[in-house]
Design a protein around this motif. Structure first.
Motif, short mmCIF file in Angstrom:
data_model
loop_
_atom_site.label_atom_id
_atom_site.label_comp_id
_atom_site.label_asym_id
_atom_site.label_seq_id
_atom_site.Cartn_x
_atom_site.Cartn_y
_atom_site.Cartn_z
N ALA A 159 -69.74 88.75 91.00
CA ALA A 159 -69.43 90.19 89.45
C ALA A 159 -70.60 90.87 88.97
CB ALA A 159 -69.52 88.38 88.34
N ASP A 160 -72.01 89.69 88.82
CA ASP A 160 -72.38 90.53 88.57
C ASP A 160 -73.10 91.95 89.75
OD1 ASP A 160 -73.48 89.34 86.23
OD2 ASP A 160 -74.99 88.61 87.53
N ALA A 161 -72.32 92.41 90.83
CA ALA A 161 -72.64 93.32 91.53
C ALA A 161 -72.01 93.90 91.59
CB ALA A 161 -73.35 92.72 93.20
N GLY A 162 -71.03 94.16 90.32
CA GLY A 162 -70.36 95.10 90.16
C GLY A 162 -68.39 94.94 90.82
N ALA A 163 -67.88 93.57 90.99
CA ALA A 163 -67.49 93.38 91.77
C ALA A 163 -65.92 92.89 90.40
CB ALA A 163 -66.42 92.04 91.70
N THR A 164 -64.32 93.82 91.07
CA THR A 164 -63.77 94.08 89.97
C THR A 164 -63.07 93.24 89.24
OG1 THR A 164 -63.29 96.46 90.93
CG2 THR A 164 -61.08 95.72 89.64
N ARG A 165 -62.49 92.60 90.46
CA ARG A 165 -61.73 90.99 90.84
C ARG A 165 -62.02 90.10 91.17
NH1 ARG A 165 -58.99 94.67 92.09
NH2 ARG A 165 -58.27 95.54 90.09
N ALA A 166 -62.06 88.14 90.74
CA ALA A 166 -61.64 87.86 92.30
C ALA A 166 -60.27 87.23 92.63
CB ALA A 166 -62.72 86.36 91.87
N ILE A 167 -60.00 87.44 93.35
CA ILE A 167 -58.64 86.62 94.21
C ILE A 167 -58.88 85.49 95.42
CG2 ILE A 167 -56.69 86.89 96.41
CD1 ILE A 167 -57.65 90.17 95.81
N THR A 168 -57.93 84.13 94.94
CA THR A 168 -58.54 83.07 95.48
C THR A 168 -58.21 82.49 96.67
OG1 THR A 168 -56.09 82.14 94.71
CG2 THR A 168 -58.64 82.28 93.08
N GLN A 169 -58.79 81.49 97.16
CA GLN A 169 -58.00 81.24 98.54
C GLN A 169 -56.47 80.36 97.87
OE1 GLN A 169 -56.93 80.72 101.57
NE2 GLN A 169 -59.26 80.89 102.22
N PHE A 170 -56.01 80.32 98.62
CA PHE A 170 -54.64 79.92 98.28
C PHE A 170 -54.74 77.99 97.72
CE2 PHE A 170 -54.23 79.17 103.07
CZ PHE A 170 -53.65 77.44 102.68
N PHE A 171 -54.09 77.84 97.21
CA PHE A 171 -53.71 76.16 96.95
C PHE A 171 -52.51 75.72 96.18
CE2 PHE A 171 -54.29 79.03 93.01
CZ PHE A 171 -53.70 78.42 92.11
N PHE A 172 -52.16 74.73 96.54
CA PHE A 172 -51.18 74.04 96.21
C PHE A 172 -51.23 73.25 93.85
CE2 PHE A 172 -50.54 74.84 100.24
CZ PHE A 172 -50.97 75.63 100.85
N ASP A 173 -52.35 72.98 93.94
CA ASP A 173 -52.22 71.86 92.90
C ASP A 173 -52.77 73.04 91.50
OD1 ASP A 173 -53.23 70.96 90.80
OD2 ASP A 173 -54.09 69.13 92.04
N ASN A 174 -52.00 73.45 90.66
CA ASN A 174 -52.11 74.16 89.95
C ASN A 174 -52.97 73.78 88.79
OD1 ASN A 174 -50.20 76.36 90.46
ND2 ASN A 174 -49.09 76.22 88.85
N ASP A 175 -52.98 72.43 88.51
CA ASP A 175 -54.50 71.85 87.59
C ASP A 175 -55.86 71.90 88.03
OD1 ASP A 175 -52.68 70.55 86.06
OD2 ASP A 175 -52.52 68.94 86.93
N LEU A 176 -56.00 72.38 89.75
CA LEU A 176 -57.56 72.38 90.18
C LEU A 176 -57.31 74.29 89.79
CD1 LEU A 176 -57.07 71.00 93.60
CD2 LEU A 176 -58.51 70.20 91.53
N PHE A 177 -56.11 74.49 89.52
CA PHE A 177 -56.49 76.26 89.45
C PHE A 177 -57.11 76.59 88.02
CE2 PHE A 177 -55.51 80.22 88.11
CZ PHE A 177 -56.27 80.98 88.83
N GLU A 178 -56.48 75.72 87.35
CA GLU A 178 -56.74 75.71 85.67
C GLU A 178 -58.15 75.00 85.47
OE1 GLU A 178 -54.26 75.47 82.02
OE2 GLU A 178 -53.72 73.71 83.22
N ALA A 179 -58.66 73.83 86.55
CA ALA A 179 -59.90 73.12 86.18
C ALA A 179 -60.84 74.89 85.96
CB ALA A 179 -60.36 72.39 86.73
N TYR A 180 -60.43 75.16 87.61
CA TYR A 180 -61.58 76.08 88.31
C TYR A 180 -61.77 77.73 87.18
CZ TYR A 180 -63.89 80.11 91.25
OH TYR A 180 -63.99 80.44 91.64
N LEU A 181 -61.01 77.90 86.32
CA LEU A 181 -60.96 79.11 85.49
C LEU A 181 -61.68 78.66 84.26
CD1 LEU A 181 -57.12 80.33 84.45
CD2 LEU A 181 -58.88 81.07 86.18
N GLU A 182 -61.76 77.66 83.54
CA GLU A 182 -62.65 76.89 82.71
C GLU A 182 -63.88 76.60 83.06
OE1 GLU A 182 -61.18 72.73 81.83
OE2 GLU A 182 -59.14 73.59 81.49
#
Length: 290
Positions: free
Chosen positions: A161-184
């Protein structure tokens, strides 16, 4: 509910038959007006020419905005910079910058090229020194297999992000709770670039499970149960796969997620069905209005 913003990922075809399948898929999905479509880049640049050719054809024959993948493994800075300039000259304005896997395949310990970019953050900075691309980078809701702990994993995302990335795209996942925890975790770190969930509609459960094991993604028992006994029943398997993916995306939308990156495996059927199930409808056609 407003339709989400979506993007699609393809890989460069190896054969004429695979090329026909890819372009049939692009023609089917293009009227859904994705934000962009990305084209992958093989380990060690093994698909460099095919990636470039596919991206160029997307630019020349469609209205879609291509994002070209680029890795820094097994290549010098000069070699990578040549590819970056080649993309810019071809009209590409978006690069997905990745460290990449070693040419020997996943599981081989990563070793940066002695004269090359060291990682995804270093590559992102190098890209932006050459031209003002949009740069997407990778993120891992269940941690990158090479990250010793969460601090190390988030350190790398922060550097990207500090280097100037516009966005991040995640590896696939199947447990949405894990994604929400990651965003936190990401938010707590003060990282503010958007994190887009990567979603894979399951074309083959065995293949997806193998990919998951290589990239550190977990496969819940309930998901395995859904596909049990369907190895030789492709029609039912597709119905189940579309339903599972739509359930996942709708749940994420209910949690406030409004952008998605779909891994197509170069096939349109499941992704098109998924988009339909979440309310998206085609607009126009693939022809470039110009």
């Amino acid at each position: 509910m407003t339709n989400p913003l979506v993007s699609f990922e393809f890989f460069p075809p190896k054969t004429e038959a695979m090329e026909e399948t890819l372009w049939a898929s692009i023609e089917k999905l293009a009227p859904l007006n994705p934000d962009f479509v990305s084209v992958t880049y093989g380990a060690g640049g093994s698909t460099r020419e095919r990636t470039h050719r596919t991206v160029r054809r997307i630019i020349e024959e469609t209205h879609l905005k291509p994002a070209a993948h680029l890795t820094c493994v097994a290549a010098s800075r000069g070699e990578v910079d040549e590819v970056i300039r080649g993309y810019w000259d071809a009209g590409v304005r978006h690069i997905v910058a990745l460290r990449g896997d070693m040419p020997d395949g996943p599981g081989t310990p990563y070793a940066p090229h002695p004269d090359g970019y060291q990682n995804g953050a270093d590559l992102t900075a190098g890209i932006l020194k050459i031209a003002p691309f949009e740069v997407s980078v990778s993120a891992y809701p269940e941690r990158h297999p090479d990250s010793a702990d969460w601090d190390a994993d988030l350190d790398m995302l922060e550097k990207k992000a500090d280097a100037g990335a516009t966005r991040a795209i995640t590896q696939f996942f199947f447990d949405n709770d894990l994604f929400e925890a990651y965003l936190e975790r990401v938010a707590k770190r003060g990282i503010t670039i958007p994190v887009i969930p990567g979603i894979v509609p399951i074309q083959s459960f065995k293949q997806t499970k193998r990919f998951a094991a290589m990239c550190g993604a977990s496969v819940p028992d309930w998901l395995e149960t859904r596909f049990e006994g369907l190895d030789d029943d492709p029609e039912t398997r597709k119905l189940v796969a579309a339903t599972v993916a739509a359930e996942q995306v709708k749940d994420l939308m209910s949690r406030g997620v409004d952008r998605f990156h779909f891994y197509t495996m170069n096939r349109a059927d499941l992704v098109y069905a998924l988009c339909h199930l979440i309310g998206m409808r085609p607009e126009g056609d693939i022809a470039d209005a110009a």
